[in-house]
Design a protein around this motif. Structure first.
Motif, PDB file in Angstrom:
ATOM      1  N   GLU A 175       0.563  -1.117   0.097  1.00 56.26           N
ATOM      2  CA  GLU A 175      -0.075   0.072   0.066  1.00 56.26           C
ATOM      3  C   GLU A 175       0.959   1.266   0.099  1.00 56.26           C
ATOM      4  N   GLU A 176       1.932   1.139   0.864  1.00 59.56           N
ATOM      5  CA  GLU A 176       2.677   2.401   1.019  1.00 59.56           C
ATOM      6  C   GLU A 176       3.796   2.757  -0.088  1.00 59.56           C
ATOM      7  N   TRP A 177       3.868   1.588  -0.910  1.00 64.55           N
ATOM      8  CA  TRP A 177       4.762   1.673  -2.172  1.00 64.55           C
ATOM      9  C   TRP A 177       4.394   2.565  -2.931  1.00 64.55           C
ATOM     10  N   GLU A 178       3.150   2.393  -3.321  1.00 63.28           N
ATOM     11  CA  GLU A 178       2.531   3.439  -4.238  1.00 63.28           C
ATOM     12  C   GLU A 178       1.644   4.830  -3.916  1.00 63.28           C
ATOM     13  N   GLU A 179       1.304   4.811  -2.586  1.00 59.77           N
ATOM     14  CA  GLU A 179       0.768   5.919  -2.130  1.00 59.77           C
ATOM     15  C   GLU A 179       0.929   6.119  -0.589  1.00 59.77           C
ATOM     16  N   SER A 180       1.592   6.950  -0.138  1.00 55.09           N
ATOM     17  CA  SER A 180       2.093   7.076   1.466  1.00 55.09           C
ATOM     18  C   SER A 180       2.298   8.360   1.704  1.00 55.09           C
ATOM     19  N   ASN A 181       1.792   8.831   3.269  1.00 52.05           N
ATOM     20  CA  ASN A 181       1.996  10.132   3.813  1.00 52.05           C
ATOM     21  C   ASN A 181       3.117   9.718   4.917  1.00 52.05           C
ATOM     22  N   LEU A 182       3.903   8.658   4.865  1.00 50.52           N
ATOM     23  CA  LEU A 182       4.885   8.325   6.004  1.00 50.52           C
ATOM     24  C   LEU A 182       6.103   9.548   5.684  1.00 50.52           C
ATOM     25  N   LEU A 183       6.449   9.879   4.487  1.00 45.54           N
ATOM     26  CA  LEU A 183       7.253  10.959   4.255  1.00 45.54           C
ATOM     27  C   LEU A 183       6.464  12.031   3.629  1.00 45.54           C
ATOM     28  N   VAL A 184       6.719  13.093   3.998  1.00 49.80           N
ATOM     29  CA  VAL A 184       5.852  14.466   3.420  1.00 49.80           C
ATOM     30  C   VAL A 184       6.994  15.431   3.235  1.00 49.80           C
TER      31      VAL A 184
END
Length: 284
Positions: A125-134
């Motif tokens: 999930e985070e590979w394609e769309e993420s807010n872990l890094l902004v």
């Protein structure tokens, strides 16, 4: 006086732009909090009945990969700035797919301290769309983190030295998962005969075995096509490289296989001759 008034006018315009962006960010965060609360309420009411499985084996695979409790990540946030207010000496350019993303290099935070190996579905999930890094007010998919930290970008390159190997493993798994139509298909391929899913390390081991096997097969295909002579004129020096001022021929299977695949992609005449050789008796 005219120059002073112009300067004051420019400052007022910048302040107006920044104020507008701050209000936009505030509205976005409030809206996001409301949606999150609504989703968590629905989840608590519906429980496990939202998961629909078509077989006993799939039920075991899905249940083994659903997190036991909601994840709560502390996100790094930053204020979105329009490119025109970023000082030229701080302006960075990241290539996010086909998009050029402009950002202030001085505001890039350190890489998030997360270990996506603990949950493969989460990694996907985070590979394609993420807010872990902004960065500059925008969430950056994990697949593009290197655009901000790799050497040559000039931003916290020491941090990338630490993250590089782990990120490479994430990439290895995420790209493999993309080859399957859905998560259930992926987990069927990476489960044992009792439908117990493989661990993160077991998946990496299996993928490494597949990669080594594929490289050996393709390298043999290349050597057979050129009758053992990788310096054949038809190869167009694809297997040659320079080291220490001297020319060498690739010999390792992975290097030979990589160049062979590139030849098949970029030179239709080789593909044609290879096809004719398979069905006939033509040599290059």
């Amino acid at each position: 006086m005219s120059s002073v008034r112009e300067d004051l006018s420019n400052v007022e315009n910048h302040i107006s732009v920044l104020t507008s962006h701050i209000l936009d960010m505030k509205t976005l965060m409030e809206s996001k909090d409301t949606r999150t609360l609504h989703m968590e309420t629905q989840s608590s009411e519906s429980g496990c009945h939202n998961t629909v499985v078509q077989s006993h084996a799939e039920a075991r695979i899905v249940s083994n990969n659903v997190p036991s409790k909601p994840r709560r990540m502390t996100q790094t946030t930053s204020m979105s700035l329009p490119p025109e207010v970023i000082p030229p000496e701080n302006l960075g350019i990241a290539h996010l797919g086909q998009e050029q993303f402009l950002y202030d290099r001085t505001t890039v935070p350190s890489p998030p301290t997360v270990h996506l190996s603990k949950d493969i579905n989460w990694l996907y999930e985070e590979w394609e769309e993420s807010n872990l890094l902004v960065v500059n007010g925008r969430g950056i998919p994990v697949k593009y983190w290197g655009e901000f930290y790799k050497k040559g970008k000039g931003v916290k390159t020491a941090a990338w030295d630490v993250l590089r190997v782990e990120w490479g493993n994430w990439k290895f798994i995420a790209e493999e998962q993309q080859r399957y139509p859905d998560n259930a298909s992926f987990w069927r391929a990476f489960s044992d005969e009792n439908s117990k899913i493989f661990s993160y390390q077991q998946i990496l081991n299996r993928l490494t075995e597949h990669r080594v096997s594929a490289a050996a097969r393709d390298a043999k295909d290349a050597r057979d096509f050129f009758s053992g002579n990788l310096d054949h004129p038809l190869a167009r020096s694809a297997f040659c490289y320079t080291k220490g001022g001297r020319a060498h021929l690739s010999s390792k299977d992975d290097a030979v296989a990589k160049k062979w695949r590139e030849l098949l992609t970029t030179h239709p005449d080789i593909v044609e001759q290879r096809t004719r050789r398979i069905f006939g008796d033509h040599n290059p």
